[in-house]
Scaffold this motif. Sequence first.
Motif, PDB file in Angstrom:
ATOM      1  N   ALA A 132       0.819  -1.220   0.000  1.00 36.39           N
ATOM      2  CA  ALA A 132       0.000   0.000   0.000  1.00 36.39           C
ATOM      3  C   ALA A 132       0.853   1.271   0.000  1.00 36.39           C
ATOM      4  CB  ALA A 132      -0.933  -0.002   1.208  1.00 36.39           C
ATOM      5  N   LYS A 133       2.072   1.172   0.532  1.00 42.21           N
ATOM      6  CA  LYS A 133       2.945   2.354   0.590  1.00 42.21           C
ATOM      7  C   LYS A 133       3.417   2.781  -0.790  1.00 42.21           C
ATOM      8  CE  LYS A 133       4.748   0.673   4.970  1.00 42.21           C
ATOM      9  NZ  LYS A 133       5.785  -0.210   5.516  1.00 42.21           N
ATOM     10  N   GLY A 175      -1.241   3.287  -5.820  1.00 40.88           N
ATOM     11  CA  GLY A 175      -2.320   4.273  -5.728  1.00 40.88           C
ATOM     12  C   GLY A 175      -2.994   4.383  -7.088  1.00 40.88           C
ATOM     13  N   TYR A 211      -6.315  -2.482   1.686  1.00 41.94           N
ATOM     14  CA  TYR A 211      -5.892  -1.150   1.205  1.00 41.94           C
ATOM     15  C   TYR A 211      -6.864  -0.084   1.718  1.00 41.94           C
ATOM     16  CZ  TYR A 211      -4.355   2.617  -1.846  1.00 41.94           C
ATOM     17  OH  TYR A 211      -3.871   3.813  -2.322  1.00 41.94           O
ATOM     18  N   LYS A 212      -8.150  -0.377   1.606  1.00 41.71           N
ATOM     19  CA  LYS A 212      -9.191   0.570   2.019  1.00 41.71           C
ATOM     20  C   LYS A 212      -9.087   0.858   3.523  1.00 41.71           C
ATOM     21  CE  LYS A 212     -13.427  -0.943   1.643  1.00 41.71           C
ATOM     22  NZ  LYS A 212     -13.807  -0.957   3.072  1.00 41.71           N
ATOM     23  N   ARG A 247      -5.873   3.057   4.140  1.00 42.36           N
ATOM     24  CA  ARG A 247      -5.875   4.422   3.602  1.00 42.36           C
ATOM     25  C   ARG A 247      -7.147   5.202   3.886  1.00 42.36           C
ATOM     26  NH1 ARG A 247      -2.154   5.385  -0.613  1.00 42.36           N
ATOM     27  NH2 ARG A 247      -0.223   4.476   0.131  1.00 42.36           N
ATOM     28  N   ASN A 248      -8.188   4.489   4.300  1.00 37.64           N
ATOM     29  CA  ASN A 248      -9.504   5.104   4.479  1.00 37.64           C
ATOM     30  C   ASN A 248      -9.951   5.818   3.209  1.00 37.64           C
ATOM     31  OD1 ASN A 248     -11.853   5.705   5.837  1.00 37.64           O
ATOM     32  ND2 ASN A 248     -11.081   7.653   6.635  1.00 37.64           N
ATOM     33  N   GLU A 249      -9.749   5.157   2.077  1.00 37.96           N
ATOM     34  CA  GLU A 249     -10.250   5.729   0.825  1.00 37.96           C
ATOM     35  C   GLU A 249     -10.719   4.605  -0.101  1.00 37.96           C
ATOM     36  OE1 GLU A 249      -6.716   7.895  -0.428  1.00 37.96           O
ATOM     37  OE2 GLU A 249      -6.164   6.254  -1.770  1.00 37.96           O
TER      38      GLU A 249
END
Length: 449
Positions: free
Chosen positions: A156-157, A160, A184-185, A188-190
């Motif tokens: 995740a780093k 995107g 991932y969600k 990242r809270n997205e």
Amino acid sequence: MSFKTEYMQDLMNRVEKNHPAQPEFHQAVREVLLCMEPVAERNPQYVEAGIFERIVEPERAIIFRVSWVDDAGKVQVNRGYRVQFNSAIGPYKGGLRLHPSVNLGVIKFLGFEQIFKNSLTGLPMGGGKGGSDFDPKGKSDGEIMRFCQSFMTELAKHIGADTDVPAGDIGVGAREIGYLFGQYKRLRNEFTGVLTGKGLNYGGSLVRTQATGYGLCYFTQEMLATKNDSFKDKTVVISGSGNVAIYAAEKATQLGGKVVALSDSNGYIYDANGIDLDAVKEIKEVKRLRIKEYIANHPNAEYHEGCKGIWTIKCDIALPCATQNELDGEAAKTLVANGVMAVAEGANMPSTPEAVDTFQAAGILFAPGKASNAGGVATSGLEMSQNSMRYSWTAEEVDAKLQDIMKHIHKTCKDAATEYGEPNNYVLGANIGGFLKVADAMYAQGVAY
Ligand code: NDP
């Protein structure tokens, strides 16, 4: 085949020296550089700008530890990879492979191929690939989930929706993409289109599951049409029984062909009456069992141990859809002797260089994977577009776009091959057709990349 120019031979020597013990990567680079000699001659600006030297070097390669806890409470450790190869024409894009044979060289070969494939689709996608030596076979759903969550915690780093958008490959299907996306969600809270191949109820695209196999048959259909022929009444042999193989079999059958064989890494089935695809889907997609199970309910079918024997079956069309270097020179000679008229690669680099030489010398239609299996990533590109629009196209709309893209790729390959004096050489056409757009973008962007 050997290099004609000292310049390309020197570059190849440097690749072998600087990337030691990575035979698959060397093989993929060698095939492309052999096709680049006439391009370099006609385009001295690429040589001056060091385009060839730069395109064989990944922009970035990330290697990371993936630790997870198995069902027995024991800590397991695997190695994760993401190779971000080239971003000249768009965000890095390419699948994740989970298989014990994965190493840095395998991921680099796949990432390198992806640059040209993605360019051929005409969509704005750079090249990348990733994965791990984790073996999903025999693991419980819980173990798969914990592995995927740990893998994504690091990945995740680096990814995107506008940076790098992974997808599935060997060992990564809807289940794994779901776990990866969920993690991932959470991190990242997205909610973004950071992965493709997602489930239909959370941002996936209709036809993505079928796209690589369907696209392979659309491309093969275009090749056959150049000989005023089609799939109708043709005997088709397909290796593998995973995502690509199953949907190639489905489309080949819809187009009038008879698929008589499929395989997995243990052996192959032969059913002279034509494979019962619903039974295969039940065995492979629902129950996750071995292809051998097919003969239990199909008494007229045969099962043979070992996967190489599949190429001894007489056929008109062969579609290798399992893995790299699964079809060697010997197998190619047998296929040619048995009268095969077309070979199109659903897998990445399934034919060894000796096999490719054999097909080309025999003058049969031969499609390299970077052109013929591009329908999967193309439809991933369509998934990204739908996610950006927050809108979904119908299956008919996506399928129509996929067909247009495969026709466009076929034409690009054919035109480039013709321009460079070998109209029937799809390997030359795919490599040159894919390269030019990326090279021009790299040239325009200056030497930082
Ligand atoms: P799956 O995991 O769904 O299926 C892979 C199939 O190939 C299985 O039948 C597997 O058998 C067999 N296989 C894997 N490794 C070996 C091996 N070493 N020897 C013999 N058979 C093997 O993967 P996909 O169908 O998604 O991928 C197949 C190929 O297509 C790969 O080369 C991949 O890179 C390529 N590809 C995939 C795309 C996609 O959209 N999925 C897009 C473009 C290319 P077993 O179950 O025994 O392991």
